[in-house]
Design an enzyme around this catalytic site. Structure first.
Site, short mmCIF file in Angstrom:
data_model
loop_
_atom_site.label_atom_id
_atom_site.label_comp_id
_atom_site.label_asym_id
_atom_site.label_seq_id
_atom_site.Cartn_x
_atom_site.Cartn_y
_atom_site.Cartn_z
N GLY A 249 0.82 -1.22 0.00
CA GLY A 249 0.00 0.00 0.00
C GLY A 249 0.85 1.25 0.00
CG ASN A 250 -0.33 4.74 -1.54
OD1 ASN A 250 -1.01 5.58 -0.98
ND2 ASN A 250 -0.76 4.08 -2.62
NE ARG A 251 3.46 7.89 5.55
CZ ARG A 251 4.08 9.02 5.24
NH1 ARG A 251 5.04 9.02 4.33
NH2 ARG A 251 3.75 10.14 5.82
#
Ligand code: CTP
Length: 392
Positions: free
Chosen positions: A201-203
């Site tokens: 995922g990413n932030r």
């Protein structure tokens, strides 16, 4: 903007101070009209210091300036916070025997009402009727929230949080310049599954995309928000489709974009996904000391949108870059808009401390020629407003 804040006599009057402060800090000229009862709960010097203006409460003061109607005539918006059951009844009846009553009657500006009272008073048929009357006249009622009240009781009746009231006040005076336009806005960060319990995922929090959707809706647009793993509240007026992976985001976006006037790709989309998703949880005993995941490129949703662009459809991309140098950042943005061929590219710097997750953002918007058409810094809501100014 000239904002009149009517403070009336309830314990929540202390929270009105935060409402006034937030409106002043947002750059507005705030005039407080307090009832005598309000001044039993919060001191006049406090209200004057925070509002940076004299606070009026006497009907017969300032008669030479015709103050009893002048404040209402000059107001761009009036907010009652807290609005007691008594004040709500008086406003519904059109009473004008105090400065707040005359100010409201003399005004044609939007009226925002933040009720605060005990649950029994809120549920009483008299209050229910008065609130319906105010609503029918176009007043915007914010809350009340449910929760602990002043005594040991709890239930609906608590004044809404100052942030929610401020948002409603600013929304009440927004232009309806996007009325009739259909917006599709993506937000959040995609998750590419590895196995049933893990993902890449990413932030991205989705805050900038949700802010764009919120302001577009407040400005009259019909908005579909496609949210990838967002966990922040979305206003009810926005149709929201929740997705997880980039391929789900792609499907939902293509379908919604087929009838949209504007598509804004604010989501942080994974560039790679796992080639295969393990059917059961990966195990250390089986994988050993090293694990190799084979990743393959995902579809570039923005590029596909551009290739399928409808007539007169505007497509906006975002560029999330970690480049610290401003000139290099712009160069990357220019190269990206040339590659992506969207109408506008919103360039923002992201990193451990910047961009993702916070309440503020700082962006530069490029057009297809690579020219800077807008720069904005501030809350994600105010940045959203500036971006939408380019699209009306
Ligand atoms: N985007 C997309 N589909 C992808 C990847 C990105 O639609 N598979 C969109 C994003 O929503 C954003 C824009 O493309 O609006 C730019 O995303 P960004 O991650 O900054 O650029 P990339 O094209 O992925 O290039 P790179 O990561 O190499 O900078």
């Amino acid at each position: 903007m000239n904002i009149v804040v009517g403070v009336t006599g309830g314990i929540a009057a202390y929270k009105a101070v935060s409402v006034i402060r937030a409106l002043v800090l947002a750059g507005h000229d705030v005039h407080v009209v307090a009832t005598d009862a309000a001044l039993r709960f919060v001191g006049l010097p406090t209200l004057e210091a925070i509002s940076r203006n004299p606070v009026h409460h006497e009907l017969y003061d300032g008669v030479a300036q015709v103050r009893h109607v002048a404040m209402g005539q000059a107001a761009d918006v009036i907010v009652l916070a807290p609005a007691t059951a008594n004040t709500i009844a008086r406003v519904a009846a059109g009473l004008a025997d105090d400065l707040l009553g005359t100010t409201i009657l003399a005004s044609t500006a939007p009226l925002v009402v933040a009720p605060a009272m005990h649950t029994e008073m809120w549920n009483n048929p008299a209050t229910v009727h008065n609130i319906a009357t105010l609503r029918a006249r176009g007043a915007i009622i914010v809350g009340p929230a449910s929760g602990q009240l002043t005594g040991s009781d709890s239930g609906p009746g608590r004044m809404s949080e100052p942030d929610d009231i401020v948002r409603a006040v600013l929304a009440a005076v927004r232009p309806r310049d996007l009325k009739g336009k259909r917006f599709v806005i993506t937000a959040g960060g995609t998750r590419e599954p590895i196995d049933p319990v893990r993902f890449i995922g990413n932030r991205s929090s989705g805050r900038q995309g949700v802010a764009l959707a919120t302001v577009a809706s407040e400005r009259g647009a019909t908005v579909t928000l496609i949210g990838a793993n967002i966990d922040i509240p979305v206003p009810d007026s926005i149709a929201t489709i929740m997705v997880t992976s980039s391929s789900e985001l792609a499907d939902a976006t293509f379908e919604a974009a087929a009838s949209a006037d504007v598509v804004i790709m604010a989501a942080a989309v994974a560039d790679y996904r796992t080639e295969a998703i393990a059917e059961s949880k990966l195990k250390k005993e089986i994988e050993g000391d090293e694990l190799t995941l084979r990743l393959v490129k995902t579809e570039d949703i923005l590029a596909t949108l551009v290739s399928r662009r409808r007539r007169n459809q505007t497509i906006v991309g975002f560029a999330a870059e970690t480049e610290p140098n401003d000139d290099r950042l712009l160069e990357l943005g220019r190269a990206k808009i040339e590659r992506k061929d969207c109408d506008f590219l919103v360039v923002n710097r992201v990193g451990w401390q910047e961009g993702f997750g916070g309440d503020d953002n700082s962006v530069t918007v490029l057009n297809r020629a690579g020219d800077i058409v807008m720069k904005a810094s501030g809350t994600k809501l105010s940045v959203a407003s500036h971006i939408l100014d380019l699209l009306n």
